[in-house]
Design an enzyme around this catalytic site. Sequence first.
Site, PDB file in Angstrom:
ATOM      1  CG  LEU A 160      -1.897  -1.182   1.316  1.00  0.00           C
ATOM      2  CD1 LEU A 160      -2.810  -1.042   2.537  1.00  0.00           C
ATOM      3  CD2 LEU A 160      -2.731  -1.335   0.052  1.00  0.00           C
ATOM      4  N   GLY A 176      -1.619   6.404  -2.712  1.00  0.00           N
ATOM      5  CA  GLY A 176      -2.702   6.267  -3.710  1.00  0.00           C
ATOM      6  C   GLY A 176      -3.823   5.390  -3.171  1.00  0.00           C
ATOM      7  CG  HIS A 177      -3.184   1.260  -2.415  1.00  0.00           C
ATOM      8  ND1 HIS A 177      -1.828   1.069  -2.509  1.00  0.00           N
ATOM      9  CD2 HIS A 177      -3.736   0.505  -3.410  1.00  0.00           C
ATOM     10  CE1 HIS A 177      -1.557   0.245  -3.500  1.00  0.00           C
ATOM     11  NE2 HIS A 177      -2.684  -0.104  -4.072  1.00  0.00           N
ATOM     12  NE  ARG A 231       3.511  -4.142 -12.345  1.00  0.00           N
ATOM     13  CZ  ARG A 231       2.214  -4.376 -12.261  1.00  0.00           C
ATOM     14  NH1 ARG A 231       1.394  -3.376 -12.018  1.00  0.00           N
ATOM     15  NH2 ARG A 231       1.740  -5.588 -12.434  1.00  0.00           N
TER      16      ARG A 231
HETATM   17  P1  AMP Z   1      -3.640  -2.189  -6.863  1.00  0.00           P
HETATM   18  O1  AMP Z   1      -3.248  -2.562  -5.473  1.00  0.00           O
HETATM   19  O2  AMP Z   1      -2.521  -1.647  -7.677  1.00  0.00           O
HETATM   20  O3  AMP Z   1      -4.438  -3.262  -7.551  1.00  0.00           O
HETATM   21  O4  AMP Z   1      -4.639  -0.970  -6.690  1.00  0.00           O
HETATM   22  C1  AMP Z   1      -5.784  -1.049  -5.876  1.00  0.00           C
HETATM   23  C2  AMP Z   1      -6.662   0.132  -6.161  1.00  0.00           C
HETATM   24  O5  AMP Z   1      -5.954   1.329  -5.877  1.00  0.00           O
HETATM   25  C3  AMP Z   1      -7.090   0.211  -7.633  1.00  0.00           C
HETATM   26  O6  AMP Z   1      -8.427   0.639  -7.716  1.00  0.00           O
HETATM   27  C4  AMP Z   1      -6.140   1.240  -8.191  1.00  0.00           C
HETATM   28  O7  AMP Z   1      -6.652   1.933  -9.327  1.00  0.00           O
HETATM   29  C5  AMP Z   1      -6.000   2.173  -7.005  1.00  0.00           C
HETATM   30  N1  AMP Z   1      -4.762   2.945  -7.121  1.00  0.00           N
HETATM   31  C6  AMP Z   1      -3.494   2.448  -7.217  1.00  0.00           C
HETATM   32  N2  AMP Z   1      -2.618   3.464  -7.372  1.00  0.00           N
HETATM   33  C7  AMP Z   1      -3.343   4.607  -7.379  1.00  0.00           C
HETATM   34  C8  AMP Z   1      -3.014   5.989  -7.540  1.00  0.00           C
HETATM   35  N3  AMP Z   1      -1.768   6.407  -7.712  1.00  0.00           N
HETATM   36  N4  AMP Z   1      -4.018   6.888  -7.503  1.00  0.00           N
HETATM   37  C9  AMP Z   1      -5.318   6.478  -7.350  1.00  0.00           C
HETATM   38  N5  AMP Z   1      -5.684   5.202  -7.210  1.00  0.00           N
HETATM   39  C10 AMP Z   1      -4.715   4.274  -7.227  1.00  0.00           C
END
Ligand code: AMP
Length: 282
Positions: A33, A36-37, A189
Amino acid sequence: MQVFHSKKELRNSLSSFNTKNHTIGMVPTMGALHQGHLVLVKRAFLEHNCVVVSIFVNPTQFNNNDDLRKYPNTLDKDVQLLNTISDKIIVFAPTANEIYAGKIKSNSYQFNGLDTLMEGKFRAGHFNGVATIVELLLNAVMPDMAYFGEKDFQQLQIIKKLVQIAAIPIKIRGCPIVREPNGLAMSSRNERLSKEARKNVSFIYKTLKSAKKKFGTKSAAYTIHWVQDQFKKKSDFKLEYFQITNIDTLTPVLRKQKRKKYRAFVAVYIEGVRLIDNIALN
Ligand code: AMP
């Protein structure tokens, strides 16, 4: 903070929230996390008195085993970070066998072309994997609302379609992209980038902003060629795609129309790490 690994324990704990006085907001994640999360989690807390964050690295959405192998797994750190927001957050971190009930396989969905371009084109089977796990997680948690980031805009549109076609009575809320001070869209990433690359990747968002300006006066085809040329000049970047689409259908723009909304999408490799980003154009 409560952390559940089984659906049964989670449901027991949530049963008291499935009443008229409570609503449940859910934020599905793959962990590792970052801010953004956390913005999604804070937003969910503003709108609901119970928030569930799922943390699960979903094997069926990875079309590249190496990418799956390298995906960070940091549950303890994630729980600590969520605790800084509230110790009332409920974490659901199932094993693959638990959430897939032993059958780790994607379903096949019809998304009316939303899934054929961009991420769908370059990551075979990705969106069937995403939709399968999101459907399983939504059915396990049964929230009133689920939050997704515009960072994965194509995924957001597909999830909106998924709840329609699978008749899941849940509202889907999209949230704006959270960026580093240099413009880089936050992503788990990014941790794999060297210090040098992390500075240089500001080029991606700068180029998206310039593309937005160009698209104000020029055609989509002109803007696409211009962006492709910018990336050709940068030997450390390998552009996979740059696409301008209608935001609802995600089909490429051939001719701009006044009342339509458009968005630009990019996928690019740097140091072997695949990054995606996008920007609203009007
Ligand atoms: P992930 O863990 O990458 O699958 O992301 C989980 C959720 O967080 C998804 O809905 C992503 O679009 C959102 N998310 C990840 N990075 C960001 C970011 N920089 N800004 C907004 N939402 C994000």
